[in-house]
Design an enzyme around this catalytic site. Structure first.
Site, PDB file in Angstrom:
ATOM      1  N   CYS A 188     106.010 -38.225  14.899  1.00  0.00           N
ATOM      2  CA  CYS A 188     106.226 -38.727  16.037  1.00  0.00           C
ATOM      3  C   CYS A 188     105.421 -39.713  16.447  1.00  0.00           C
ATOM      4  O   CYS A 188     104.350 -39.671  16.853  1.00  0.00           O
ATOM      5  CB  CYS A 188     106.469 -37.631  17.106  1.00  0.00           C
ATOM      6  SG  CYS A 188     106.953 -38.482  18.383  1.00  0.00           S
TER       7      CYS A 188
ATOM      8  N   CYS B  15     104.645 -39.878  20.059  1.00  0.00           N
ATOM      9  CA  CYS B  15     103.875 -38.848  20.795  1.00  0.00           C
ATOM     10  C   CYS B  15     102.267 -38.944  20.188  1.00  0.00           C
ATOM     11  O   CYS B  15     101.367 -38.572  21.009  1.00  0.00           O
ATOM     12  CB  CYS B  15     104.377 -37.637  20.041  1.00  0.00           C
ATOM     13  SG  CYS B  15     106.006 -37.397  19.829  1.00  0.00           S
ATOM     14  N   ASP B  16     102.205 -39.200  19.006  1.00  0.00           N
ATOM     15  CA  ASP B  16     100.716 -39.200  18.469  1.00  0.00           C
ATOM     16  C   ASP B  16      99.941 -40.387  18.091  1.00  0.00           C
ATOM     17  O   ASP B  16      98.883 -40.456  17.743  1.00  0.00           O
ATOM     18  CB  ASP B  16     100.655 -38.286  17.175  1.00  0.00           C
ATOM     19  CG  ASP B  16     101.110 -36.976  17.361  1.00  0.00           C
ATOM     20  OD1 ASP B  16     100.888 -36.418  18.714  1.00  0.00           O
ATOM     21  OD2 ASP B  16     101.885 -35.949  16.882  1.00  0.00           O
TER      22      ASP B  16
END
Ligand code: NAP
Length: 299
Positions: free
Chosen positions: A129, A132-133
């Site tokens: 992701c 997200c990261d």
């Protein structure tokens, strides 16, 4: 047969949020989950894009939500659902249940490379992701694997954060929309590697390098800090085909993002056809699905 107001299938953020709303409305709720609570988010190293929660681990977030539902006396059964009917009967590997309404919140699993170390390095150099990261790889050397819209979107997004982004794809052409391919051209720090697959994920405690093999059989080693795997997702909706409509990728089609073609059967979260699969949109879906389910049960 045990009877419930609402049965929720899937204990990820969408399902747990639906449970939270239904329980707070005094409904009798059963949450069925095949694996463990939390869904995909439980694997997120840190969540930094959830409004009002500047930084929380995926595990802590999922556990908080799970406990919030448990404290409201939400009933959980860790059983795999095998079948649901138009009459809102749910058959699992162990039992049969009856509900007035069902909310399907089974998510979509990211496709894996199925290579040794892939699971071990998750959160330590491997991510599924980018949004997200991505922030953890500021000024680092990273790679994205895949040739679809997600991979190209991820590479473009990550190129604004990372020092260098290698985009690795197994074919000589991308399958993504042309607009993303055009956008790649203006990005000096995206290096495209075509006709290549990842043969191994190397490192001791974290990912340190990739071994790539091209279609001529030549191998190269790519030293890097992180790899974003964006090779598609697989929703698990085949068992619901009798009560919902699926698109060509297996996602549940819902014209308004909540209702399915069957009365009192609803959908929430990543498992439905939607524009953005994120924690924020999953919890939004869960709250709306539960609220609508409760309203329509009363009619
Ligand atoms: P996708 O379109 O299925 O593409 C997956 C990519 O990964 C393909 O290039 C595929 O290669 C490659 N791949 C699959 N398995 C692989 C493996 N084992 N090893 C290496 N490569 C592998 O998936 P997606 O990009 O996640 O998109 C899914 C759907 O969401 C699509 O409909 C897409 O258009 C949509 N989407 C839309 C947007 C948007 O509109 N903004 C953004 C993201 C996604 P091949 O090309 O060789 O098959």
């Amino acid at each position: 047969m045990n009877k419930y107001d609402i049965i929720i299938i899937g204990a990820g953020p969408a399902g747990l949020t639906a449970a939270l709303y239904a329980l707070r409305a005094n409904k009798k709720v059963l949450i069925l989950e095949a694996k463990t609570y939390g869904g995909q988010i439980i694997n997120a190293n840190l969540i930094e894009n959830y409004p009002g929660l500047p930084s929380i681990s995926g595990f802590e977030y999922a556990t908080n939500l799970y406990n919030q539902v448990k404290d409201l006396k939400g009933e959980f059964k860790f059983e795999k659902v095998l079948k649901i009917t138009k009459n809102k009967t749910v058959t699992t590997t162990k039992n049969k249940y009856q509900a007035h309404a069902i909310i399907i919140a089974t998510g979509a699993e990211t496709r894996k490379l199925n290579l040794p170390n892939e699971e071990k390095f998750l959160g330590n150099g491997i991510s599924y992701c980018a949004t997200c990261d991505g922030a953890f790889y500021k000024d680092k050397i990273i790679a994205v694997n895949g040739g679809g819209n997600t991979a190209l979107e991820d590479a473009l997004y990550l190129s604004n954060l990372a020092h260098t982004v290698y985009l690795i794809h197994r074919r000589k052409e991308f399958r993504s929309e042309k607009k993303y391919q055009e956008a790649l051209k203006s990005k000096k720090n995206i290096k495209i590697i075509l006709n290549s697959t990842i043969e191994s994920l190397n490192g001791a405690e974290k990912l340190e390098s990739l071994t790539l093999i091209n279609t001529d059989g030549e191998k190269t080693t790519l030293t890097l800090d992180g790899l974003f795997i964006a090779i598609g997702r697989t929703p698990q909706n085949e068992i619901f085909k009798n009560v919902v409509e699926l698109d060509e990728f297996g996602y549940i089609i819902s014209p308004d993002g909540i209702h399915t073609k069957t009365k009192n059967i609803y959908v929430a979260g990543d498992t439905r056809q939607k524009l953005l699969r994120q924690l924020t949109t999953a919890v939004s879906d869960g709250s709306i699905a539960a609220t609508i389910a409760i309203e329509e049960m009363a009619k």
